[in-house]
Design an enzyme around this catalytic site. Structure first.
Site, PDB file in Angstrom:
ATOM      1  N   ASP A 143       7.741  25.637 -34.261  1.00  0.00           N
ATOM      2  CA  ASP A 143       8.906  26.077 -35.047  1.00  0.00           C
ATOM      3  C   ASP A 143       7.988  25.637 -36.696  1.00  0.00           C
ATOM      4  OD1 ASP A 143      11.401  26.396 -36.098  1.00  0.00           O
ATOM      5  OD2 ASP A 143      11.493  23.854 -36.624  1.00  0.00           O
ATOM      6  N   CYS A 190       3.604   1.387   2.310  1.00  0.00           N
ATOM      7  CA  CYS A 190       4.743   0.931   2.283  1.00  0.00           C
ATOM      8  C   CYS A 190       5.741   1.697   1.166  1.00  0.00           C
ATOM      9  CB  CYS A 190       4.494  -0.287   1.534  1.00  0.00           C
ATOM     10  SG  CYS A 190       3.560  -1.612   2.428  1.00  0.00           S
ATOM     11  N   CYS A 204       0.848  -1.119  -0.117  1.00  0.00           N
ATOM     12  CA  CYS A 204      -0.122   0.052  -0.072  1.00  0.00           C
ATOM     13  C   CYS A 204       0.949   1.312   0.034  1.00  0.00           C
ATOM     14  CB  CYS A 204      -0.858  -0.133   1.327  1.00  0.00           C
ATOM     15  SG  CYS A 204      -0.044   0.192   2.778  1.00  0.00           S
TER      16      CYS A 204
END
Length: 742
Positions: free
Chosen positions: A419, A20, A17
């Site tokens: 560009d 952790c 989870c």
């Protein structure tokens, strides 16, 4: 972080989870020399940046192990993600099989029937589920306690053990009623449901990593090495630059190279998203991972290993999936204090019910429900699984998202700057007119210009050389050629010093166009890009001739710009051309110079300043470019988008790379960003909503542990399933496709 940092990708086994994740990150950051550590719950990997040292990798692995997790190779973690969908299903099936009889009496109660299993039968069914099949929760809880922190395992272990222990006490206490209600079914069913949820979660994780696995699968194991004695099959790892390889019909091109012999059709769809095979003849470039069509070909290797295009693509996708989105920081802050707060709420729930006169078993069961429903699995998965699914599906369609930050920002873009040359135009200008000053020879001027431009990488320089070659003019490279950034180049031809560049440069040098002025005005009005060939003399710089160049819009460019305009984006084209040429091309593309959609005569070094000026107006700017001179502007924008047919420098500076030089993919990139961020927000909403709504309901007694366990399992699975809906995304650009095809 410094440029000399080392980077390690490490697999982490045993995480369950968000808590952790926080614990592993804290453990890694405590290691001296670690500058940054980012842990991804969905991929079960950590990316660590650290100062190089002899024992650093060992120290990092030891830190992970001391935190209670299993360090392993990141490649092993990825291979584990590719296992069969049914891996790990046996413990889940056994747990559900043993828990099912315990649920039957509950169903009977709903039907008005009272089917009560004997206490010893309930004990026999629940105990193996609790302590054998649920042993993983105890191991995780023990490691969490040793680290003085909390995680999902601790909540599940404490909650279900409390239910099991309460049942044992009610059953074995002196004078107990033989028909007393026990709670073995609550503990066993919760363990079974959490195991089922984790297994479904693991299956979904394997789908989120499918894009990476598909890219790895493009690498063939063996190649046909062509030598003096014929063809020999060797491992692809032994191939060297310069080797000659044979590729048979239907086989994958093993590495990057040049086609030496034969002609064929090559399918590059897995790399670029381009659905149609491309014709290849001798001299054409080949990309590793593409599929050879009907012809046997001979190729020469130009790049191997980590230098191939495929390897760079894999690195970009892995980097994006390993990175954390800025929104994840909120989740990390919440998860750090989440489990201790939940334990406190569970304790308050127990005391509150007991204090109000409820029986001990009732108070304990309500506290257990609080602990079970609050498991922060969905919270930890909400962001990474959406990012993995979004970047994965984008990669399949030729859009490489380099980092999670670019993905999160792109959906807010309101201004797209392009560009011109090579991005909106084909980028292969040709010489359309050559006007010479009085007394000059046209062929001689073209030859001298080709001498000066020989070896130039500028599109206009290449056009000059190509025109001289078409006329069969002999020319050599000028001496002492020097490029003048944003202006042109100069060099020595014989005894004379020549210069070639923009009309702006000619003006700066004090050169006069004289009789060529009227011609220059006319050509510029027609949209031509002009360069002047000049010579330094004792009296100054003299203009010898004018070279006019023309380029063509890319197929589909105008439709792509129209699609962006329909999305509400402001469009800007930035060009170094004179205003007349830039505005003429802009109108062909459907842009509106009168509304400020053209920035002309912009030097390469000034592009970044123009982007910064747009941002200073409060706009969120995406810059789209392909050349080395675009790199500063790509980096200056909120989101840099590089055309994959451009340079490596541009791709490195950009957050997003389009593997096809197709402007239509710009709108697609913004769209996949919007959808991914929407999934992240939806996931976080549901993850928080489960807890915000579930914890009070459990504390007030409206949820039993079984319902809480079901809701907790569903929260993780729903978050994963919602993220996986992104895999159905397709770029919606039908007009562009028709335009391109036509």
């Amino acid at each position: 972080m410094t440029t000399t940092d080392a980077v390690l990708d490490l697999g982490i086994g045993g995480m369950t989870c968000a808590s952790c994740v926080s614990r592993v990150e804290r453990a890694l950051k405590k290691v001296p020399g670690v500058h940054e550590a980012s842990v991804n719950l969905a991929t079960e990997t950590a990316r660590i940046r650290f100062a190089p040292g002899e024992q650093m990798q060992a120290m990092l692995r030891r830190a992970v192990r001391d935190a209670g997790y299993e360090p392993r190779s990141a490649d092993d973690a990825m291979q584990g993600q590719g296992e069969s969908a049914w891996v790990g299903s046996l413990p889940v099936a056994l747990a559900l099989l043993l828990a099912l009889p315990l649920v039957v009496p509950m169903l009977g109660d709903l039907l008005g029937r009272h089917w009560m299993l004997a206490a010893w039968v309930q004990f026999a069914l629940a105990t193996p589920v609790q302590f054998i099949l649920g042993a993983r929760f105890y191991r995780g809880a023990w490691h969490a306690l040793r680290a003085r922190t909390g995680n999902m395992d601790l909540l599940v272990a404490m909650g279900t053990t409390a239910g099991w222990a309460l049942s044992m006490w009610l059953w074995l206490r002196p004078g107990a009623d033989p028909m007393v209600h026990l709670y073995f079914e609550a503990s066993a069913v919760v363990v079974a449901l959490v195991l089922l949820g984790k297994w479904l979660e693991a299956r979904a994780k394997r789908q989120t990593t499918s894009a990476i696995r598909a890219l790895h699968a493009l690498r063939p194991v063996n190649v046909h090495l062509a030598g003096p004695d014929g063809e020999v099959d060797v491992p692809v790892a032994e191939v060297l630059v310069g080797d000659r390889l044979s590729v048979r019909p239907g086989e994958r091109v093993p590495v990057d190279g040049l086609l030496l012999e034969g002609r064929t059709q090559v399918d590059e769809s897995m790399l670029t998203g381009e659905p149609l095979p491309l014709s290849k003849e001798a001299g054409a470039s080949l990309t590793g991972g593409s599929i050879n069509g009907e012809g046997r070909i001979l190729m020469q290797v130009t790049a191997v290993g980590s230098e191939t295009v495929l390897s760079r693509i894999i690195r970009l996708v892995e980097d994006a999936q390993a990175a954390k989105a800025p929104i994840q920081r909120l989740v990390d802050q919440v998860s750090a204090v989440f489990v201790p707060v939940v334990l406190l709420v569970a304790l308050i729930t127990f005391i509150g019910w007991w204090w109000s006169g409820a029986a001990l078993d009732e108070a304990l069961i309500h506290a257990v429900a609080v602990m079970v429903i609050a498991c922060p699995c969905a919270l930890g998965l909400a962001t990474p699984v959406a990012i993995m699914a979004g970047t994965g599906v984008a990669a399949r369609h030729g859009i490489l998202i380099k980092d999670a930050q670019a993905l999160e920002i792109a959906h807010r873009v309101d201004t797209v700057a392009f560009d011109k040359t090579g991005t909106l135009t084909v980028g292969r200008p040709r010489l359309t007119a050559l006007s010479v000053a009085t007394g000059q020879d046209e062929a001689a001027l073209l030859r001298d210009a080709a001498c000066l431009q020989q070896g130039s990488e500028h599109p206009l320089g290449r056009a000059v050389v190509a025109a001289a070659q078409e006329r069969g003019l002999p020319f050599e490279t000028a001496q002492g050629v020097r490029a003048v950034p944003g202006r042109g180049s100069e060099g020595q031809i014989g005894a004379h010093q020549y210069l070639m560049g923009s009309l702006r440069w000619a003006t700066e040098l004090g050169a006069q166009l004289g009789s060529l002025q009227q011609t220059a005005d006319s050509l510029q009005a027609q949209g031509a890009t002009l360069s002047a060939l000049m010579q330094r003399t004792a009296s100054g710089v003299q203009v010898l001739g004018l070279f006019a160049f023309g380029d063509e819009p890319k197929p589909g460019a105008s439709a792509a710009l129209a699609a962006l305009r329909r999305r509400g984006q402001k469009l800007v084209m930035i060009s170094g051309d004179n205003r007349g040429a830039a505005e003429a091309m802009a109108r062909r593309l459907g842009l509106k110079p009168e509304e400020g959609e053209v920035m002309a005569e912009v030097l390469p070094g000034d592009k970044a300043a123009r982007i910064a000026a747009l941002r200073a107006e409060g706009r969120v700017v995406a810059m789209v470019g392909d050349g080395v001179n675009d790199a500063p502007a790509l980096a200056a924008a909120d989101v840099g988008i590089a055309m994959g047919n451009g340079t490596d420098v541009a791709m490195q500076a950009a957050g997003i790379t389009l593997m096809r030089g197709d402007p239509a993919l710009v709108a697609a990139a913004l769209d996949v960003s919007r959808r991914t961020v929407a999934k992240i927000r939806q996931n976080l909403f549901w993850a928080f909503a489960y807890n915000v709504a579930g914890i009070p309901l459990a504390a007030l007694g409206y949820l039993s542990p079984v319902l809480a366990g079901t809701a907790m399992a569903l929260s993780s699975v729903s978050v994963m399933a919602n993220a996986l809906l992104l895999k159905r995304w397709r770029p919606a650009q039908p007009e562009v496709q028709r335009d391109s095809a036509g």
